[in-house]
Design a protein around this motif. Sequence first.
Motif, PDB file in Angstrom:
ATOM      1  N   ILE A 262     -45.895 -49.715 -30.575  1.00 15.60           N
ATOM      2  CA  ILE A 262     -45.954 -51.071 -30.023  1.00 15.60           C
ATOM      3  C   ILE A 262     -46.335 -50.961 -28.554  1.00 15.60           C
ATOM      4  O   ILE A 262     -45.734 -50.184 -27.813  1.00 15.60           O
ATOM      5  CB  ILE A 262     -44.581 -51.769 -30.153  1.00 15.60           C
ATOM      6  CG1 ILE A 262     -44.255 -52.039 -31.616  1.00 15.60           C
ATOM      7  CG2 ILE A 262     -44.545 -53.054 -29.342  1.00 15.60           C
ATOM      8  CD1 ILE A 262     -42.870 -52.602 -31.847  1.00 15.60           C
TER       9      ILE A 262
ATOM     10  N   THR B 242     -46.074 -46.389 -22.399  1.00 16.53           N
ATOM     11  CA  THR B 242     -46.833 -45.962 -23.582  1.00 16.53           C
ATOM     12  C   THR B 242     -48.255 -45.505 -23.235  1.00 16.53           C
ATOM     13  O   THR B 242     -48.760 -44.569 -23.847  1.00 16.53           O
ATOM     14  CB  THR B 242     -46.917 -47.085 -24.641  1.00 16.53           C
ATOM     15  OG1 THR B 242     -47.247 -48.284 -23.992  1.00 16.53           O
ATOM     16  CG2 THR B 242     -45.638 -47.250 -25.392  1.00 16.53           C
TER      17      THR B 242
ATOM     18  N   ALA C 238     -45.122 -54.137 -16.256  1.00 17.42           N
ATOM     19  CA  ALA C 238     -43.949 -53.891 -17.108  1.00 17.42           C
ATOM     20  C   ALA C 238     -43.343 -55.196 -17.607  1.00 17.42           C
ATOM     21  O   ALA C 238     -43.326 -56.206 -16.895  1.00 17.42           O
ATOM     22  CB  ALA C 238     -42.907 -53.094 -16.333  1.00 17.42           C
TER      23      ALA C 238
ATOM     24  N   ILE D 239     -38.810 -56.864 -30.765  1.00 19.36           N
ATOM     25  CA  ILE D 239     -38.030 -57.790 -29.931  1.00 19.36           C
ATOM     26  C   ILE D 239     -38.922 -58.969 -29.565  1.00 19.36           C
ATOM     27  O   ILE D 239     -40.029 -58.789 -29.050  1.00 19.36           O
ATOM     28  CB  ILE D 239     -37.534 -57.097 -28.646  1.00 19.36           C
ATOM     29  CG1 ILE D 239     -36.640 -55.915 -28.985  1.00 19.36           C
ATOM     30  CG2 ILE D 239     -36.784 -58.087 -27.754  1.00 19.36           C
ATOM     31  CD1 ILE D 239     -36.223 -55.087 -27.770  1.00 19.36           C
TER      32      ILE D 239
HETATM   33  C1  LIG Z   1     -43.919 -44.874 -12.112  1.00 20.35           C
HETATM   34  C2  LIG Z   1     -42.860 -45.597 -12.896  1.00 20.35           C
HETATM   35  C3  LIG Z   1     -41.705 -45.995 -12.254  1.00 20.35           C
HETATM   36  C4  LIG Z   1     -40.721 -46.675 -12.960  1.00 20.35           C
HETATM   37  N1  LIG Z   1     -39.575 -47.027 -12.311  1.00 20.35           N
HETATM   38  C5  LIG Z   1     -38.599 -47.651 -12.997  1.00 20.35           C
HETATM   39  C6  LIG Z   1     -37.380 -48.022 -12.362  1.00 20.35           C
HETATM   40  O1  LIG Z   1     -37.158 -47.787 -11.190  1.00 20.35           O
HETATM   41  N2  LIG Z   1     -36.457 -48.672 -13.119  1.00 20.35           N
HETATM   42  C7  LIG Z   1     -36.651 -48.964 -14.435  1.00 20.35           C
HETATM   43  O2  LIG Z   1     -35.786 -49.563 -15.057  1.00 20.35           O
HETATM   44  N3  LIG Z   1     -37.778 -48.614 -15.049  1.00 20.35           N
HETATM   45  C8  LIG Z   1     -38.751 -47.967 -14.368  1.00 20.35           C
HETATM   46  N4  LIG Z   1     -39.888 -47.615 -15.014  1.00 20.35           N
HETATM   47  C9  LIG Z   1     -39.980 -47.918 -16.394  1.00 20.35           C
HETATM   48  C10 LIG Z   1     -40.415 -49.395 -16.522  1.00 20.35           C
HETATM   49  O3  LIG Z   1     -39.390 -50.268 -16.286  1.00 20.35           O
HETATM   50  C11 LIG Z   1     -40.761 -49.550 -17.853  1.00 20.35           C
HETATM   51  O4  LIG Z   1     -41.918 -48.795 -17.835  1.00 20.35           O
HETATM   52  C12 LIG Z   1     -41.097 -50.938 -18.294  1.00 20.35           C
HETATM   53  O5  LIG Z   1     -40.098 -51.895 -18.172  1.00 20.35           O
HETATM   54  C13 LIG Z   1     -41.503 -50.803 -19.685  1.00 20.35           C
HETATM   55  O6  LIG Z   1     -42.198 -51.965 -19.953  1.00 20.35           O
HETATM   56  P1  LIG Z   1     -43.629 -51.935 -20.574  1.00 20.35           P
HETATM   57  O7  LIG Z   1     -43.892 -53.360 -20.897  1.00 20.35           O
HETATM   58  O8  LIG Z   1     -44.602 -51.250 -19.713  1.00 20.35           O
HETATM   59  O9  LIG Z   1     -43.368 -51.073 -21.906  1.00 20.35           O
HETATM   60  P2  LIG Z   1     -44.353 -50.173 -22.742  1.00 20.35           P
HETATM   61  O10 LIG Z   1     -44.703 -48.952 -21.968  1.00 20.35           O
HETATM   62  O11 LIG Z   1     -45.481 -50.973 -23.297  1.00 20.35           O
HETATM   63  O12 LIG Z   1     -43.364 -49.796 -23.939  1.00 20.35           O
HETATM   64  C14 LIG Z   1     -42.199 -49.022 -23.692  1.00 20.35           C
HETATM   65  C15 LIG Z   1     -41.477 -48.802 -25.046  1.00 20.35           C
HETATM   66  O13 LIG Z   1     -40.889 -50.004 -25.482  1.00 20.35           O
HETATM   67  C16 LIG Z   1     -41.373 -50.361 -26.789  1.00 20.35           C
HETATM   68  N5  LIG Z   1     -41.477 -51.834 -26.762  1.00 20.35           N
HETATM   69  C17 LIG Z   1     -41.980 -52.553 -25.752  1.00 20.35           C
HETATM   70  N6  LIG Z   1     -41.866 -53.875 -26.038  1.00 20.35           N
HETATM   71  C18 LIG Z   1     -41.262 -53.956 -27.250  1.00 20.35           C
HETATM   72  C19 LIG Z   1     -40.855 -55.054 -28.066  1.00 20.35           C
HETATM   73  N7  LIG Z   1     -41.046 -56.325 -27.698  1.00 20.35           N
HETATM   74  N8  LIG Z   1     -40.238 -54.776 -29.254  1.00 20.35           N
HETATM   75  C20 LIG Z   1     -40.031 -53.498 -29.634  1.00 20.35           C
HETATM   76  N9  LIG Z   1     -40.398 -52.425 -28.897  1.00 20.35           N
HETATM   77  C21 LIG Z   1     -41.002 -52.656 -27.721  1.00 20.35           C
HETATM   78  C22 LIG Z   1     -42.708 -49.659 -26.899  1.00 20.35           C
HETATM   79  O14 LIG Z   1     -43.087 -49.424 -28.225  1.00 20.35           O
HETATM   80  C23 LIG Z   1     -42.398 -48.357 -26.173  1.00 20.35           C
HETATM   81  O15 LIG Z   1     -41.671 -47.487 -27.012  1.00 20.35           O
HETATM   82  C24 LIG Z   1     -40.892 -46.953 -14.342  1.00 20.35           C
HETATM   83  C25 LIG Z   1     -42.059 -46.563 -14.986  1.00 20.35           C
HETATM   84  C26 LIG Z   1     -43.032 -45.900 -14.286  1.00 20.35           C
HETATM   85  C27 LIG Z   1     -44.276 -45.478 -15.013  1.00 20.35           C
END
Ligand SMILES: Cc1cc2nc3c(=O)[nH]c(=O)nc-3n(C[C@H](O)[C@H](O)[C@H](O)COP(=O)(O)OP(=O)(O)OC[C@H]3O[C@@H](n4cnc5c(N)ncnc54)[C@H](O)[C@@H]3O)c2cc1C
Length: 291
Positions: free
Chosen positions: A40, A47, A115, A170
């Motif tokens: 996803i 991802t 994110a 979700i």
């Molecule tokens: C450089 C960097 C710094 C970061 N710093 C922080 C930080 O300080 N604090 C923190 O909390 N996070 C941090 N993160 C993580 C960041 O919060 C998460 O990357 C972000 O919230 C994930 O959201 P996304 O939409 O990009 O998810 P994606 O990368 O698209 O997905 C992440 C995971 O969630 C699953 N997923 C996503 N949405 C759904 C859904 N609706 N239903 C089921 N499964 C789902 C995906 O399949 C995957 O397994 C950091 C990431 C990076 C790369």
Amino acid sequence: MISVLTNSRPPRVCLQRFHPILLQPIPWRLFEQFNERAVILAGGTLTMPEINLGSSGREAVISLDRLGLDQIIIDDRTVRLGAMVRLVELASARALIPLHKAVASIGGPAIRNMATVGGNICARHPYGDLATLLLALDAQLTFSTTRGTEVVDLTAFYAAEDRPRRGRLILSVQFQLPAFQEVVFQKLGRRCVNTPSIVTVAARITRNSAGVVDRACVALGGVGDNPMRSYAAEEALIGKALDDESIGSAAQKAAAGIAPLTDSYASAWYRSRVIPIQVRRALSELQAVAT
Ligand SMILES: Cc1cc2nc3c(=O)[nH]c(=O)nc-3n(C[C@H](O)[C@H](O)[C@H](O)COP(=O)(O)OP(=O)(O)OC[C@H]3O[C@@H](n4cnc5c(N)ncnc54)[C@H](O)[C@@H]3O)c2cc1C
């Protein structure tokens, strides 16, 4: 003879991409078709690096961006955030001020632009700072399943032995908006900004007219694979005034039954020593605001 391997390029990635626009039945057909081999894609901050490096081991990407899951609905004090709401949108919603400190603590602006809320809930250690706050707010998740929709407490979602990855999409998260003086968020990292969590503490405490704590929800992030509740800290607060004595007792008990992880940011030993200090700081901040 010394041979040097210079060709370290990642394998070529050929993934099928899907952008369903309806929840039923298309995503479910795709999940059935690809089984564990589909990933996803929400904001892609976690991802996409995996996909680009060819380390995701998947064959298909199911993007959620056209499903209309990007709405923020606030009805009186009930808030419903679509799973695809970007963190940057939370930061610009004035009604969601109690979430702003947690959002600002996540990555840098580029990460917050992409994110999503759902992605942060699914992100694994040491991520999940917004999710830690949502846990303290006693949030509920709405899932899309093959049978329709299902509502599950976030606490139960994280407590599940094997947090389901597949077959559980979700759709949204809902919670009651706390009053300013009820909620606190504290994150300790190696730097002030743009840093993963060593220990994150979020708490929501409500008190009755006599000043006695009638509800306490204390959540810890950065310590385990998922955000988790500290029930021992909650029990130490309920039925007491929020004073130095109850705060000291809650802080002392906060790490009970919790086995923190070691990673490149901090050791388990360090985390277990920092948990009481951070819980004390967080609760003292609430005490100071309320008095
Ligand atoms: C450089 C960097 C710094 C970061 N710093 C922080 C930080 O300080 N604090 C923190 O909390 N996070 C941090 N993160 C993580 C960041 O919060 C998460 O990357 C972000 O919230 C994930 O959201 P996304 O939409 O990009 O998810 P994606 O990368 O698209 O997905 C992440 C995971 O969630 C699953 N997923 C996503 N949405 C759904 C859904 N609706 N239903 C089921 N499964 C789902 C995906 O399949 C995957 O397994 C950091 C990431 C990076 C790369």
